[in-house]
Design an enzyme around this catalytic site. Structure first.
Site, PDB file in Angstrom:
ATOM      1  N   GLY A 149     -18.847  33.465  29.005  1.00 33.14           N
ATOM      2  CA  GLY A 149     -20.109  33.220  29.709  1.00 33.14           C
ATOM      3  C   GLY A 149     -21.132  34.260  29.310  1.00 33.14           C
ATOM      4  N   GLY A 201     -25.395  35.453  29.974  1.00 31.91           N
ATOM      5  CA  GLY A 201     -26.629  35.193  30.703  1.00 31.91           C
ATOM      6  C   GLY A 201     -27.580  36.347  30.489  1.00 31.91           C
ATOM      7  N   VAL A 235     -19.664  37.729  30.098  1.00 24.17           N
ATOM      8  CA  VAL A 235     -18.343  37.617  30.726  1.00 24.17           C
ATOM      9  C   VAL A 235     -17.321  37.320  29.616  1.00 24.17           C
ATOM     10  CG1 VAL A 235     -16.903  36.392  32.399  1.00 24.17           C
ATOM     11  CG2 VAL A 235     -19.333  36.748  32.891  1.00 24.17           C
ATOM     12  N   ASP A 280     -26.837  32.076  46.111  1.00 21.62           N
ATOM     13  CA  ASP A 280     -27.013  31.476  44.776  1.00 21.62           C
ATOM     14  C   ASP A 280     -25.933  30.423  44.512  1.00 21.62           C
ATOM     15  OD1 ASP A 280     -28.238  31.054  42.351  1.00 21.62           O
ATOM     16  OD2 ASP A 280     -27.494  32.872  41.394  1.00 21.62           O
TER      17      ASP A 280
END
Ligand code: ADP
Ligand code: MG
Ligand code: MG
Length: 270
Positions: free
Chosen positions: A14, A16, A21, A131
């Site tokens: 992951g 962002g 990650v 979130d």
């Protein structure tokens, strides 16, 4: 700063604005986990703060449907230093990446139940997630278990008045009162849960992103996102309880777990 000698960074799972990650393996016992890292030198200060916030909160939250905190550390890798959060590894990807052909209503109900359970526990333990959305819901390898992740924006319920200054979360999933900057409490997570259940059912966000126009529709109109036509009447009734514009009229997660849409799971699994 200490350099980690106890684990090895593996493939990226992951990425962002925050950092990255990776899968990681413990040198001591070959245990596999996930590591969410922020480059302390290059990351904006807000990103390190968000990770510190996440570490502090995840340490204190326990739920079978929240991604488990395993540990945290600081590592030196080359010339960079990283702040790292070690998490239970969820190999099944996120519910936002599911292949629509694989999603029937049984799965929608199951994930709705997992998320309502996670949020019930998070709220009972004194936090608001802030979130909730498909990209923050992670799946087990067999796809049967969904867990809530990404507590970077989460807050303690007691500190909620501070949130009026700065709404937290992702616009398309935000509750009307959050868009209007009035308040952000457990009820706001329930609205986002409703948006996420729609997202799971239709394979895209509940609201079509039309920028400021969408935010004004969420915050200042009577409109609701469209309820998926493929869902049963029971599913639509569940969504109606989540997506009430007035926060005090929205059902709590405790109530949602008693809704007939979720109750079968609640009764059988817990
Ligand atoms: P951000 O705060 O930047 O959104 P997230 O915690 O949501 O960071 O992680 C970003 C992405 O990394 C997730 O959407 C998911 O794809 C992946 N990811 C995060 N945590 C894990 C985990 N424990 N196991 C597997 N993948 C993960
Ligand atoms: Mg995220
Ligand atoms: Mg985040």
């Amino acid at each position: 700063m200490v350099s980690s000698v106890s684990w090895v960074r593996g493939k990226c799972v992951g990425k962002g604005a925050f950092g990255v990650v990776n899968v990681a393996v413990s040198k001591r016992d070959n245990r596999v986990f996930a590591v969410k890292s922020v480059d302390c030198g290059r990351g904006l200060s807000g990103q390190v703060e968000a990770l510190e916030n996440e570490i502090g909160i995840l340490k204190r939250v326990t739920s079978p449907h929240v991604v488990a905190y395993i540990g945290d550390d600081v590592t030196c890798e080359g010339t960079a230093s990283f702040r790292n959060l070690h998490l239970e590894y969820m190999p099944g990807g996120t519910v936002a990446d599911l292949d629509r052909a694989d999603v029937d209503e049984r799965l929608v109900r199951r994930y709705a139940w997992c998320l309502a359970t996670a949020l019930r526990d998070v709220h009972a333990q004194g936090f608001v997630h802030c979130d909730v959305k498909g990209r923050n819901v992670l799946l087990s390898g067999d796809g049967e278990m969904a867990k809530l992740a990404d507590f970077g924006a989460a807050v303690e319920i007691e500190s909620s008045p501070a949130m009026l200054l700065l709404p937290r979360g992702s616009p398309m999933w935000m509750a009307p009162e959050v868009v209007r900057r009035e308040r952000q409490g457990p009820e706001s997570d329930v609205w986002s849960l409703g948006c996420t259940v729609i997202e799971i059912a239709i394979g895209k966000p509940a609201w079509e992103d039309r920028g400021v126009d969408t935010l004004s529709r969420i915050g200042y109109s009577d409109e609701l996102p469209e309820f998926p036509i493929q869902l049963s009447e029971l599913g639509k009734d569940f969504l109606e309880k989540c997506l009430r514009r007035e926060p005090s009229e929205r059902w709590s997660c405790d109530q949602l777990l008693q809704h007939p849409y979720l109750l079968p799971y609640y009764a059988l699994v817990e």
